[in-house]
Write a protein that holds these residues in place. Structure first.
Motif, short mmCIF file in Angstrom:
data_model
loop_
_atom_site.label_atom_id
_atom_site.label_comp_id
_atom_site.label_asym_id
_atom_site.label_seq_id
_atom_site.Cartn_x
_atom_site.Cartn_y
_atom_site.Cartn_z
N GLU A 52 1.17 -0.94 -0.51
CA GLU A 52 -0.48 -0.28 -0.10
C GLU A 52 0.82 0.90 -0.11
O GLU A 52 0.36 2.17 -0.42
CB GLU A 52 -0.66 0.27 0.68
N LYS A 107 2.39 1.79 -3.36
CA LYS A 107 0.67 2.29 -4.27
C LYS A 107 1.31 3.26 -4.07
O LYS A 107 0.62 4.81 -4.67
CB LYS A 107 -0.03 1.48 -4.02
N LEU A 144 -2.54 -3.44 -6.63
CA LEU A 144 -1.95 -2.78 -6.23
C LEU A 144 -1.61 -1.95 -7.56
O LEU A 144 -1.71 -0.48 -7.71
CB LEU A 144 -1.69 -2.59 -5.59
N PHE A 174 1.59 -2.16 -8.61
CA PHE A 174 2.95 -1.40 -8.94
C PHE A 174 3.81 -2.67 -9.59
O PHE A 174 5.58 -2.00 -9.40
CB PHE A 174 3.15 -1.09 -7.82
#
Length: 372
Positions: A92, A95, A120, A122
């Motif tokens: 997270e 991201k 996510l 990435f």
């Protein structure tokens, strides 16, 4: 060039622990901010690193587990490694950082977190001949967005004194003969979710639910503790068998700082479930190339190195995990437990059922323990 490790910055979760479970200090070295481009205030991270000859790593793997490999990589290439450790939330964070992220490579455990990197957005695709040659296809993402590094089999720990059998299946854990005799960690832990997801993948939801409910009723206590705690519970007589990962046994048998763990481990034998059938469930540690990696070429060199015979051999000897590179054998200690026959179902197929597995854990109230 000497290896220089940046201060390990924890994004969240408990302080990192060493092999003995004791709190570990990672030394803070001068130049951390210049080396990694980190803004430590308020736990934030800022602009990407600009220095040549470095690679920046976000790691769910505790630093002591991978430090020897990073040292060797730096010795051979002259590329310095800077690492940030956290127990959760790294995906997270990457991201949220977006194009300003300093990270080049994410190292993680569990197929769920590897797939999460894709979700996510990435995880950069990397079609690399060296990595593809070293890591079998069933331990790589079909889109080349993540790559396995080591395997950790989900096995059964069994009391040498009270369990005479030397073979077992996962299905057998639901047999009433084990009532009051099984220990395990939380059903919502990644390791347990992975195993339940594999049951769903092979048997379907209804059979997996029935199996999980029956295992719950065979528990000796509420699910609690880590895998080491399950071995201790067998030693103390609280239960006779438990679910656990193989590498914990290696860590305990070689734990000089807490010799009581060696005593616990010596009371237990390892049974490989379904060794003569579909094979034992194996989860993985793995790596992801970050989409906005500021040191992409160095990142790829690190990733190639981590799949090499040398690095895979170090993983095997230091961490007691199973190398995924087929040219590298497990350590002598790991080999002494018997031959691992891994489940041949691709992990990507098992990962599809992780959410459903988590829902089943709640549905049967697994973590409440046996009803009587």
């Amino acid at each position: 060039m000497a290896h220089r490790l940046s201060r390990t910055t924890r994004a969240s979760g408990p302080a990192p622990h060493g092999p003995s479970g004791a709190r570990t200090r990672i030394p803070a070295l001068r130049g951390i901010i210049a080396a990694f481009g980190l803004a430590l205030a308020a736990g934030g991270m800022a602009s990407p690193a600009q220095a040549d000859g470095s690679v920046n790593i976000y790691s769910y793997r505790q630093p002591y587990l991978i430090q020897p490999l990073l040292n060797r990589f730096t010795e051979e290439t002259g590329i310095e490694t800077n690492i940030v450790y956290a127990s959760k939330g790294l995906g997270e964070r990457i991201k949220a950082e977006g194009v300003n992220s300093p990270v080049d490579v994410m190292l993680t455990v569990d197929i769920g977190r590897l797939e999460g990197a894709k979700t996510l957005g990435f995880a950069a695709p990397l079609d690399n001949a060296t990595i593809n040659a070293n890591i079998p296809e069933n331990f790589r993402d079909p889109e080349n967005r993540w790559f396995g590094l080591t395997g950790r089999a989900r096995v059964v720990y069994a009391s040498k004194e009270r369990v005479t059998q030397n073979t077992i299946t996962y299905a057998e854990l639901a047999d009433p003969k084990w009532k009051g005799r099984i220990c395990t960690r939380s059903g919502q832990h990644d390791y347990t979710i992975g195993l339940i997801a594999s049951i769903i993948a092979h048997e379907g939801t209804d059979k997996a639910k029935a199996w999980l409910s029956a295992v719950k009723e065979n528990l000796a206590r509420k699910p609690t503790g880590n895998d080491r705690a399950q071995v201790q519970a067998i030693y103390s007589g609280e239960c006779d068998i438990a679910l656990g990962n193989t590498y914990y046994m290696g860590k305990m048998l070689t734990n000089d700082k807490e010799p009581e763990q060696e005593t616990w481990a010596k009371s237990v034998k390892i049974l490989f479930p379904d060794a003569e059938g579909r094979g034992s469930h194996v989860n993985i540690s793995g790596m992801v190339l970050a989409e906005h990696a500021p040191n992409r070429d160095n990142a790829v060199r690190l990733m190639e190195f981590l799949t090499s015979d040398e690095a895979q051999g170090l993983y095997a000897e230091i961490n007691f995990e199973y190398p995924l590179n087929p040219h590298v054998a497990p350590s002598e200690l790991v080999s002494s437990w018997g031959k691992l026959h891994p489940d041949s179902l691709p992990l990507i197929e098992i990962a599809k059922h992780r959410r459903e597995a988590s829902e089943l854990v709640d549905e049967v109230a697994f973590d409440d323990g046996p009803s009587s």
